[in-house]
Scaffold this active site. Structure first.
Site, PDB file in Angstrom:
ATOM      1  CG  HIS A 299     -22.999  19.875  -1.843  1.00 54.01           C
ATOM      2  ND1 HIS A 299     -22.208  20.537  -0.943  1.00 54.01           N
ATOM      3  CD2 HIS A 299     -22.228  18.869  -2.336  1.00 54.01           C
ATOM      4  CE1 HIS A 299     -21.009  19.969  -0.906  1.00 54.01           C
ATOM      5  NE2 HIS A 299     -20.990  18.964  -1.744  1.00 54.01           N
TER       6      HIS A 299
ATOM      7  CE1 TYR B 187     -10.328  12.105   2.521  1.00 56.95           C
ATOM      8  CE2 TYR B 187     -12.031  11.103   3.885  1.00 56.95           C
ATOM      9  CZ  TYR B 187     -11.636  11.663   2.687  1.00 56.95           C
ATOM     10  OH  TYR B 187     -12.536  11.765   1.658  1.00 56.95           O
TER      11      TYR B 187
ATOM     12  CG  ASP C  37     -18.802  16.164  -6.602  1.00 60.11           C
ATOM     13  OD1 ASP C  37     -17.566  16.298  -6.562  1.00 60.11           O
ATOM     14  OD2 ASP C  37     -19.530  16.198  -5.579  1.00 60.11           O
TER      15      ASP C  37
ATOM     16  CG  HIS D  34     -16.642  12.618   3.768  1.00 61.09           C
ATOM     17  ND1 HIS D  34     -17.179  11.829   2.789  1.00 61.09           N
ATOM     18  CD2 HIS D  34     -15.291  12.574   3.593  1.00 61.09           C
ATOM     19  CE1 HIS D  34     -16.204  11.347   2.032  1.00 61.09           C
ATOM     20  NE2 HIS D  34     -15.038  11.762   2.507  1.00 61.09           N
TER      21      HIS D  34
ATOM     22  CG  ASP E 236     -13.809  16.539  -4.942  1.00 59.12           C
ATOM     23  OD1 ASP E 236     -14.493  16.694  -5.974  1.00 59.12           O
ATOM     24  OD2 ASP E 236     -14.306  16.369  -3.810  1.00 59.12           O
TER      25      ASP E 236
ATOM     26  CG  HIS F 298     -14.202  21.279   2.226  1.00 57.16           C
ATOM     27  ND1 HIS F 298     -15.221  21.741   3.016  1.00 57.16           N
ATOM     28  CD2 HIS F 298     -14.682  20.163   1.628  1.00 57.16           C
ATOM     29  CE1 HIS F 298     -16.276  20.929   2.901  1.00 57.16           C
ATOM     30  NE2 HIS F 298     -15.969  19.972   2.067  1.00 57.16           N
TER      31      HIS F 298
ATOM     32  NE  ARG G 237     -13.658  13.519  -1.761  1.00 55.48           N
ATOM     33  CZ  ARG G 237     -12.805  14.326  -1.140  1.00 55.48           C
ATOM     34  NH1 ARG G 237     -12.325  14.007   0.052  1.00 55.48           N
ATOM     35  NH2 ARG G 237     -12.428  15.467  -1.698  1.00 55.48           N
TER      36      ARG G 237
ATOM     37  CD  GLU H 210     -17.447  13.313  -5.357  1.00 59.13           C
ATOM     38  OE1 GLU H 210     -16.393  13.972  -5.371  1.00 59.13           O
ATOM     39  OE2 GLU H 210     -18.525  13.763  -4.940  1.00 59.13           O
TER      40      GLU H 210
HETATM   41  N1  GLY Z   1     -16.783  18.372  -4.415  1.00 64.93           N
HETATM   42  C1  GLY Z   1     -17.678  18.510  -3.349  1.00 64.93           C
HETATM   43  C2  GLY Z   1     -18.125  17.219  -2.830  1.00 64.93           C
HETATM   44  O1  GLY Z   1     -17.571  16.204  -3.173  1.00 64.93           O
HETATM   45  O2  GLY Z   1     -19.061  17.133  -2.100  1.00 64.93           O
HETATM   46 MN    MN Z   2     -19.339  15.194  -3.775  1.00 63.48          MN
HETATM   47 MN    MN Z   3     -16.369  16.050  -4.914  1.00 66.13          MN
END
Ligand code: GLY
Ligand code: MN
Ligand code: MN
Length: 433
Positions: A358, A385, A268, A347, A257, A240, A402, A404
């Site tokens: 979320h 990571y 996201d 995660h 991110d 974070h 990452r 996403e």
């Molecule tokens: N940006 C927050 C997450 O990826 O969960």
């Molecule tokens: Mn996310």
């Molecule tokens: Mn994210």
């Protein structure tokens, strides 16, 4: 009536049908002071907005169930003086008409009106325990009804957390929501492309963040959906990281991110790319591992699959890759069983996405991971990571990756909503184009 108001009214109708008798009371979010007399940018409560489409502060929706169902709004009164300083407000009369309520009152009358609305109702549903001051206020209304017991009225005996209905409904997105989410995804994806082209050695993380924010707003988005992570080099291993204040160094990767909120719906997105526009051999190996894990996870998103299936698919690919890269030694099954992979992937592979980044919704039902259904929207975001350590090949030190994307479950699989450049070839061509 505003064009979308029928959609929100139909949602309230469905809530009333689910709840049956009883009263549901949902307040929007308060304005929050930032310092002295300035406030954080206002953002309504997502439950309230999902029910109303109304975005002024100091508003409460009351849904009265039973034989004579009623949709009631409490909101700020018109106020010429305040409107000169702060801008337009609907006022109860216009809000009732435009947002398709049966009744609307000034928010200052809430404490006077609420006990009457609760009389002889079996159930009171609200968001229990989120705000102590609100809990106290609700108890005040209950006690006011109880105080009238001798005139023959009775107070609700059941307190229910309104989220048991609202979360399940918010989980399945309707066409209106999917349209807004596609737009949030498109604006955010374009911003990632712009950020990639703005990245070069000698610039700073915050300069790239500024490009993202500019692209969100100029694309028509209201705001970032969450605080942007612009993390170069070792910072990418801080999950974070939000300082975004370091210089970009030749030879490092940059993990971004970041995404926008459009029509109150979040995207996201994470992309990880080389500051100088070319992946080194070690960076490419690690990147293509995460990419393969993501492809496996996306392929696992389909109706009927368990929520955890994409995560399990990603973990299997990543764990095999960790062995191939010399990060772990042993049998893949055993390394998954012992969670050895968590040293480099700590995660989950995704979460629900919607009005909140979320988003609302349970992940398990009665102890089992819930099956995916058409209309559910989620992220797919495996990562890797690698912190420096004696037992880690040095070429991989400080690589944080990452990838996403956002997906919507369809009747046969999933629709990938986010499409900024992703493969090594696409990213290198885009950055050097
Ligand atoms: N940006 C927050 C997450 O990826 O969960
Ligand atoms: Mn996310
Ligand atoms: Mn994210």
């Amino acid at each position: 009536m505003q064009p979308d108001s029928a959609i929100y009214r139909a949602r309230r109708q469905r809530v009333l049908e689910e709840m049956g008798e009883g009263v549901m009371v949902i307040a929007t979010a308060p304005e929050v002071p930032r310092n002295r007399d300035t406030h954080y940018p206002y953002r309504h409560d997502s439950y309230f907005y999902w029910l109303t489409g109304f975005n002024e502060p100091e508003a409460v929706v009351v849904l009265v169930g039973g034989k004579e169902p009623r949709h009631v709004l409490f909101c700020r009164e018109k106020n010429e003086e305040r409107e000169i300083w702060d801008g337009f407000r609907y006022g109860p009369a216009a809000a009732r008409e435009i947002f398709a309520f049966d009744e609307a009152f000034a928010c200052g009358t809430l404490d006077a009106e609420l006990p009457g609305l609760l009389e002889n109702q079996p159930t009171l549903a609200y968001i229990i325990g989120r705000d102590m001051a609100w809990d106290t206020r609700v108890m005040g209304w209950l006690n006011a009804v109880r105080g009238r017991a001798r005139s023959g009225v009775h107070a609700p005996a059941h307190l229910v957390d309104a989220r048991i209905w609202l979360d399940e409904m918010r989980l399945i997105k309707d066409d209106h929501e999917l349209t807004l989410m596609r737009r949030a995804a498109e604006i955010s994806g374009r911003a990632h492309g712009i950020a990639m082209r703005a990245t070069r050695p000698g610039r700073h993380e915050y300069e790239v963040e500024a490009e993202l924010l500019c692209a969100f707003r100029s694309g028509g988005a209201e705001a970032p959906a969450y605080t942007s992570i612009v993390a170069s080099g070792a910072n990418a291993c801080v999950l974070h990281y939000v300082f975004n204040n370091q210089p970009l160094r030749d030879g490092d990767l940059l993990l971004i991110d970041a995404a926008a909120e459009f029509g109150s719906y979040a995207a996201d997105i994470t992309r990880t790319f080389p500051v100088n526009g070319r992946y080194s051999a070690a960076q490419k190996d690690a990147y293509e591992l995460v990419l393969a894990a993501q492809a496996a996870a996306v392929a696992a998103v389909r109706p009927g699959a368990a929520w955890i299936a994409p995560h399990d698919a990603a973990v299997r690919v990543l764990t095999q890759g960790m062995v191939d890269l010399g990060l772990l030694a042993g049998e893949v099954d055993g390394l998954i069983e012992s969670k050895a992979y968590e040293r480099f992937y700590m995660h989950r592979t995704g979460h629900w996405l919607g009005l909140d980044v979320h988003d609302a919704g349970e992940y398990k039902i009665k102890g089992d991971w819930r099956p995916l259904q058409p209309g559910m929207t989620l992220t797919v975001e495996p990562g890797l990571y690698i912190r420096p350590a004696d037992d880690v090949p040095e070429a991989l030190w400080n690589i944080g990756i990452r990838i996403e994307d956002d997906v919507a479950v369809t009747g046969s699989g999933c629709e990938v909503l986010t499409t900024p450049p992703k493969t090594v070839a696409e990213i290198e061509a885009w950055m050097n184009g």
